[in-house]
Scaffold this motif. Sequence first.
Motif, short mmCIF file in Angstrom:
data_model
loop_
_atom_site.label_atom_id
_atom_site.label_comp_id
_atom_site.label_asym_id
_atom_site.label_seq_id
_atom_site.Cartn_x
_atom_site.Cartn_y
_atom_site.Cartn_z
N ALA A 89 0.83 -1.21 0.00
CA ALA A 89 0.00 0.00 0.00
C ALA A 89 0.86 1.26 0.00
O ALA A 89 0.58 2.23 -0.72
N GLU A 90 1.93 1.22 0.79
CA GLU A 90 2.84 2.37 0.82
C GLU A 90 3.50 2.57 -0.53
O GLU A 90 3.67 3.70 -1.00
N TRP A 91 3.89 1.48 -1.17
CA TRP A 91 4.55 1.55 -2.47
C TRP A 91 3.58 2.03 -3.55
O TRP A 91 3.94 2.83 -4.40
N LEU A 92 2.33 1.58 -3.49
CA LEU A 92 1.33 1.98 -4.48
C LEU A 92 1.07 3.47 -4.45
O LEU A 92 0.80 4.08 -5.49
N GLU A 93 1.13 4.05 -3.24
CA GLU A 93 0.88 5.48 -3.12
C GLU A 93 1.93 6.32 -3.85
O GLU A 93 1.67 7.46 -4.23
N LYS A 94 3.12 5.75 -4.04
CA LYS A 94 4.22 6.49 -4.67
C LYS A 94 4.24 6.34 -6.19
O LYS A 94 5.02 7.00 -6.87
N HIS A 95 3.42 5.44 -6.73
CA HIS A 95 3.47 5.16 -8.16
C HIS A 95 2.06 5.18 -8.76
O HIS A 95 1.09 4.88 -8.07
N ASP A 96 1.99 5.53 -10.02
CA ASP A 96 0.72 5.47 -10.74
C ASP A 96 1.01 5.01 -12.17
O ASP A 96 1.41 5.81 -13.01
N PHE A 97 0.82 3.74 -12.40
CA PHE A 97 1.12 3.18 -13.73
C PHE A 97 -0.09 3.17 -14.65
O PHE A 97 0.05 2.97 -15.85
N TYR A 98 -1.28 3.39 -14.09
CA TYR A 98 -2.48 3.34 -14.92
C TYR A 98 -2.46 4.40 -16.02
O TYR A 98 -2.99 4.19 -17.10
N ASN A 99 -1.86 5.54 -15.72
CA ASN A 99 -1.92 6.67 -16.65
C ASN A 99 -0.71 6.78 -17.56
O ASN A 99 -0.53 7.80 -18.24
N LEU A 100 0.12 5.74 -17.59
CA LEU A 100 1.27 5.76 -18.49
C LEU A 100 0.80 5.62 -19.94
O LEU A 100 0.05 4.69 -20.27
N ALA A 101 1.25 6.54 -20.79
CA ALA A 101 0.87 6.46 -22.20
C ALA A 101 1.50 5.25 -22.86
O ALA A 101 0.89 4.59 -23.71
N GLU A 102 2.74 4.94 -22.47
CA GLU A 102 3.45 3.80 -23.02
C GLU A 102 4.07 2.99 -21.88
O GLU A 102 4.51 3.55 -20.87
N LEU A 103 4.11 1.68 -22.05
CA LEU A 103 4.73 0.80 -21.08
C LEU A 103 6.12 0.41 -21.56
O LEU A 103 6.31 0.15 -22.75
#
Length: 233
Positions: A89-103
């Motif tokens: 949960a702590e790690w998820l708060e620091k990252h947001d991969f859903y909005n990446l245009a490209e992986l």
Amino acid sequence: LCNELEAAEDYAKQSMEIGERTGISDYTMTSIVHVIDVAAMRRDQSAVLDHLNALAERIRRAKFEPFGDMFELFYIDVYLRMGDHTRAAEWLEKHDFYNLAELDLIDRDQYLLWAEAHLFLIRQAAPAYDDEACQRLIDFCLRLLVMGRAASDFMLSLYMHLILSELHDITGEFEARNEQMKAALNMAEVSGVIQPIVQVRPLVAKVAQQIDHSQFRLLDRILQSAESAEPAV
């Protein structure tokens, strides 16, 4: 990966002894990681915690920062498997991969952990899961599946099929669930890799009731391994 845990543990311990004898720190630490992984597969929480503490102490003594970065995702993954999502949960708060245009394939381990952590949270909330969160994760996993196939990344593709199968099970889309699991079983037939499938044993048992067993020669072995394993945490 073939679910031969005794052999895996034996090789991991031999590897750790070689690391100790040669004094190569990263070799020893990587070997400990494999020992922890086997203990986690066996649901041996006491052994996992003992080895994690030993690994953390070695990293501290080494004073080599890359070790900490290298194993951060591993720590989160292990704690998730033991049912503790605090670190995740702590790690998820620091990252947001859903909005990446490209992986980017170089970050595939982080993407995979992101998907697993969100699946854990959705699973914890089921049956009162968040529809929007579930659909967002399905869409993200489909993107990862496309990337995995394009890069011929076997393990990423396998895990995406399994995660998508579980998500469709949660949402009640059972035909889609079965298709994703059959894709994972087909990969197991070709490779002999069954450990990730054994780890989702309740889901395999559900799907097995609705598909033709004759198509999958490894299914009986997977189900037998699942029945003999300890209950999931």
